[in-house]
Structure formats: C-alpha cells, structure tokens
Design a protein around this motif. Sequence first.
Motif, PDB file in Angstrom:
ATOM      1  N   SER A  18       0.794  -1.290  -0.195  1.00 58.35           N
ATOM      2  CA  SER A  18      -0.062  -0.174  -0.053  1.00 58.35           C
ATOM      3  C   SER A  18       0.844   1.180   0.041  1.00 58.35           C
ATOM      4  N   THR A  19       0.268   2.357  -0.460  1.00 55.96           N
ATOM      5  CA  THR A  19       0.973   3.689  -0.563  1.00 55.96           C
ATOM      6  C   THR A  19       1.092   3.940   0.941  1.00 55.96           C
ATOM      7  N   PRO A  20       2.166   4.667   1.328  1.00 52.24           N
ATOM      8  CA  PRO A  20       2.681   5.197   2.545  1.00 52.24           C
ATOM      9  C   PRO A  20       1.698   6.393   3.062  1.00 52.24           C
ATOM     10  N   GLN A  21       1.085   6.477   4.154  1.00 52.43           N
ATOM     11  CA  GLN A  21       0.281   7.579   4.749  1.00 52.43           C
ATOM     12  C   GLN A  21       1.025   8.690   4.400  1.00 52.43           C
ATOM     13  N   ILE A  22       2.237   8.732   4.808  1.00 48.35           N
ATOM     14  CA  ILE A  22       3.128   9.922   4.862  1.00 48.35           C
ATOM     15  C   ILE A  22       4.188  10.035   4.048  1.00 48.35           C
ATOM     16  N   ARG A  23       4.482  10.863   3.047  1.00 48.67           N
ATOM     17  CA  ARG A  23       5.479  11.053   2.073  1.00 48.67           C
ATOM     18  C   ARG A  23       6.675  11.692   2.899  1.00 48.67           C
ATOM     19  N   PRO A  24       7.739  10.691   3.048  1.00 51.22           N
ATOM     20  CA  PRO A  24       9.028  11.300   3.579  1.00 51.22           C
ATOM     21  C   PRO A  24       9.723  12.290   2.877  1.00 51.22           C
ATOM     22  N   ALA A  25      10.326  13.137   3.555  1.00 53.09           N
ATOM     23  CA  ALA A  25      11.229  13.936   2.933  1.00 53.09           C
ATOM     24  C   ALA A  25      12.063  13.255   2.274  1.00 53.09           C
ATOM     25  N   ALA A  26      12.194  13.711   0.797  1.00 56.49           N
ATOM     26  CA  ALA A  26      13.192  13.267  -0.010  1.00 56.49           C
ATOM     27  C   ALA A  26      14.580  13.884  -0.358  1.00 56.49           C
ATOM     28  N   VAL A  27      14.496  15.133   0.004  1.00 53.93           N
ATOM     29  CA  VAL A  27      15.758  15.871  -0.405  1.00 53.93           C
ATOM     30  C   VAL A  27      16.336  16.746   0.882  1.00 53.93           C
ATOM     31  N   ALA A  28      15.817  16.106   2.061  1.00 56.53           N
ATOM     32  CA  ALA A  28      16.603  16.603   3.216  1.00 56.53           C
ATOM     33  C   ALA A  28      17.883  16.011   3.401  1.00 56.53           C
ATOM     34  N   GLY A  29      18.774  17.234   3.784  1.00 54.98           N
ATOM     35  CA  GLY A  29      20.261  16.956   3.919  1.00 54.98           C
ATOM     36  C   GLY A  29      20.960  17.166   2.389  1.00 54.98           C
ATOM     37  N   MET A  30      20.090  17.325   1.342  1.00 56.86           N
ATOM     38  CA  MET A  30      20.742  17.753   0.243  1.00 56.86           C
ATOM     39  C   MET A  30      20.441  19.118  -0.317  1.00 56.86           C
ATOM     40  N   PHE A  31      19.115  19.275  -0.421  1.00 56.94           N
ATOM     41  CA  PHE A  31      18.900  20.703  -0.801  1.00 56.94           C
ATOM     42  C   PHE A  31      18.645  21.635   0.406  1.00 56.94           C
ATOM     43  N   TYR A  32      18.583  21.179   1.439  1.00 57.13           N
ATOM     44  CA  TYR A  32      18.524  21.860   2.700  1.00 57.13           C
ATOM     45  C   TYR A  32      18.837  20.932   3.978  1.00 57.13           C
ATOM     46  N   PRO A  33      19.175  21.526   5.226  1.00 54.38           N
ATOM     47  CA  PRO A  33      19.613  20.647   6.190  1.00 54.38           C
ATOM     48  C   PRO A  33      18.729  19.544   6.543  1.00 54.38           C
ATOM     49  N   GLY A  34      19.321  18.505   6.909  1.00 56.16           N
ATOM     50  CA  GLY A  34      18.509  17.283   7.422  1.00 56.16           C
ATOM     51  C   GLY A  34      18.135  17.322   8.866  1.00 56.16           C
ATOM     52  N   SER A  35      18.987  18.100   9.620  1.00 61.12           N
ATOM     53  CA  SER A  35      18.501  18.251  11.036  1.00 61.12           C
ATOM     54  C   SER A  35      17.802  19.177  11.153  1.00 61.12           C
ATOM     55  N   SER A  36      16.588  19.145  12.184  1.00 58.31           N
ATOM     56  CA  SER A  36      15.525  20.144  12.425  1.00 58.31           C
ATOM     57  C   SER A  36      16.251  21.338  13.068  1.00 58.31           C
ATOM     58  N   SER A  37      17.228  21.215  13.877  1.00 57.79           N
ATOM     59  CA  SER A  37      17.759  22.286  14.625  1.00 57.79           C
ATOM     60  C   SER A  37      18.565  23.184  13.213  1.00 57.79           C
ATOM     61  N   ALA A  38      19.387  22.600  12.771  1.00 54.57           N
ATOM     62  CA  ALA A  38      19.952  23.288  11.780  1.00 54.57           C
ATOM     63  C   ALA A  38      19.188  23.782  10.733  1.00 54.57           C
ATOM     64  N   LEU A  39      18.045  23.220  10.228  1.00 51.42           N
ATOM     65  CA  LEU A  39      17.110  23.581   9.291  1.00 51.42           C
ATOM     66  C   LEU A  39      16.471  25.148   9.891  1.00 51.42           C
ATOM     67  N   ALA A  40      16.004  24.862  11.050  1.00 46.18           N
ATOM     68  CA  ALA A  40      15.351  25.967  11.839  1.00 46.18           C
ATOM     69  C   ALA A  40      16.127  27.386  11.965  1.00 46.18           C
ATOM     70  N   ARG A  41      17.439  26.927  12.278  1.00 46.22           N
ATOM     71  CA  ARG A  41      18.306  28.025  12.271  1.00 46.22           C
ATOM     72  C   ARG A  41      18.628  28.953  11.223  1.00 46.22           C
ATOM     73  N   ASP A  42      18.911  28.026   9.866  1.00 49.81           N
ATOM     74  CA  ASP A  42      19.071  28.634   8.635  1.00 49.81           C
ATOM     75  C   ASP A  42      17.905  29.380   8.099  1.00 49.81           C
ATOM     76  N   LEU A  43      16.477  28.712   8.308  1.00 48.67           N
ATOM     77  CA  LEU A  43      15.401  29.315   7.921  1.00 48.67           C
ATOM     78  C   LEU A  43      15.339  30.808   8.622  1.00 48.67           C
ATOM     79  N   GLN A  44      15.421  30.840   9.961  1.00 50.01           N
ATOM     80  CA  GLN A  44      15.526  32.180  10.631  1.00 50.01           C
ATOM     81  C   GLN A  44      16.454  33.158  10.465  1.00 50.01           C
ATOM     82  N   GLN A  45      17.763  32.622  10.033  1.00 54.86           N
ATOM     83  CA  GLN A  45      18.683  33.542   9.581  1.00 54.86           C
ATOM     84  C   GLN A  45      18.350  34.137   8.364  1.00 54.86           C
ATOM     85  N   MET A  46      17.649  33.378   7.237  1.00 56.59           N
ATOM     86  CA  MET A  46      17.436  33.833   5.867  1.00 56.59           C
ATOM     87  C   MET A  46      16.018  34.858   6.110  1.00 56.59           C
TER      88      MET A  46
END
Length: 272
Positions: A4-32
């Motif tokens: 069956s199809t997964p109910q949740i589509r997981p992130a495919a490009v975390a760690g490539m297009f943007y940070p894979g860790s939630s803390s690093a991602l949140a920090r980068d977003l706040q900065q931008m």
Amino acid sequence: MTHSTPQIRPAAVAGMFYPGSSSALARDLQQMLSHTPPASGLRPKAIIAPHAGYVYSGPVAASVYAPLADLRESIRRVILLGPTHRVAVDGLALPSSRAFATPLGVVQLDQEAMASIEPLPQVIVSDAAHALEHSLEVQLPFLQTVLSGFTLLPLAVGRASAAEVAEVLECLWGGDETLIVISSDLSHYLPYALARETDSNTARHIVALDAHLDHQQACGATPVNGLLLAARRHGLRAQLLDLRNSGDTAGDRSRVVGYGAFSFSAEPEHAH
C-alpha cells in the motif's frame, strides 16, 4: 499482503537541498527570513518562489515568505504547484498520501479539497511524481516556519496547458484562508550577464501578468502561466520582491540559475 501507499510522504531531499537536522534547518530559515526587506502592506493571495538548494535560492525565497508571518494565523490552506523534474506526467498529479513530512514535522493534506478536483480530466493521482520531487518539498520548511498551522494541497505539474492549470486554481481559489504557492526557478545555465538580462525580461512579463512564458524562461512556466491567467481574472497585481541568480548567492558566474520572488495581491478597495 498488498503493497500500500505510505500515508506520509517522507522528505526526499532533506540533507541535500536543505539541512537534514531540524535544529540546523530551523536556524538557517530564521537567519534567511530575518534578512529580508519589510513587507509592502498588501495581503498576498499567491506567491512565486524558487526551488533550488537553500544555499543558492533560499535568500530569494525568504524575501517572499517573510511577509507571510503577518498572516500566520489567517492562512489555513496552501495550494502548492511545482513542475515535475524526475517523472513525466500528463496533467497535474495529486499524491495518494495523507501527509508530507520534513525535518520540521508533518503537514496534513487537505483530503476534501483534493477530492473536489479529482474529477477534473487534467488531474491525476501519481505517487511516483511526488516521491522524489524537490520543487514542492523545498517550499514546505519555509511554510512551516512562517505559518502556524495549515493543510496542504500539493500538485506536481507535468504536461498541461495554462488554461488547465488556471481551471484547477479556480476550483481551489477560496478566500483569505487560502494561499497559492507556485514553485519555479527562472533561466538555467546561462552566463551571468545574459542570465540577468533574460531574467529581468521574464520578470517584466510576470509582473505584467503575461501568461506566455516558455520553459527556457522558467522551469515552472506551466504552473506560472496558469497562475498569471487566474491572477488576471481575479484582478490581482504582481510585485517583484527579489531577482538574483546562483552567481549572486553561492555559485560561479559562468553557468548560473535564475531565481525570482513574486507576490500577487488584490488591489486595495480604495487605492488613490
């Protein structure tokens, strides 16, 4: 056991297009988001944002996302359209999953709205079109940061006409609770000076609501053109917020990719 199809589509490009860790991602977003010019005061109904890796296009995307923080409580639904890069599809593809995940958490999909457009002949369901697609995914962490809680209706746009896209947008237009997000980069792999000239010309067409862009001007030309048709029909005014390329942000200048940030708002009722 059926697959069956997964109910949740997981992130495919975390760690490539943007940070894979939630803390690093949140920090980068706040900065931008904190390094953006002040908002115009007009309420955006729709935006166009780029979708490259954050190091390249993140600051440009931030310029159109930062003003949405003022609307964080009132925007409850996001209609997100982007071009397909990995899987060719005819029409506009919905996923069958019920949610999309990023390192910042899970966004529920608007099942009711998805069901409402499924009967349209240009709308299909394709999980393959969504599985690896970055054009939609990279917008989600920005949305999760500037909005408080929202449902998502994601469409991966393949071969379709501008009119077919506009028809879908019309069905989903809604009121102030609904934001439309179109994901598109501009020119690809031109030398720096030529890219600047080309993208300036493309930006003029977008601001003029001229729905005749081709895929050399914008990889998301199909959803962009559909939005421009709908924006014209609804009397929206377009505003260019940022226009740069990878040579300005984080790349060399021999072959660059162009990025533009645009906001579309209704004219104020009593503008003088």
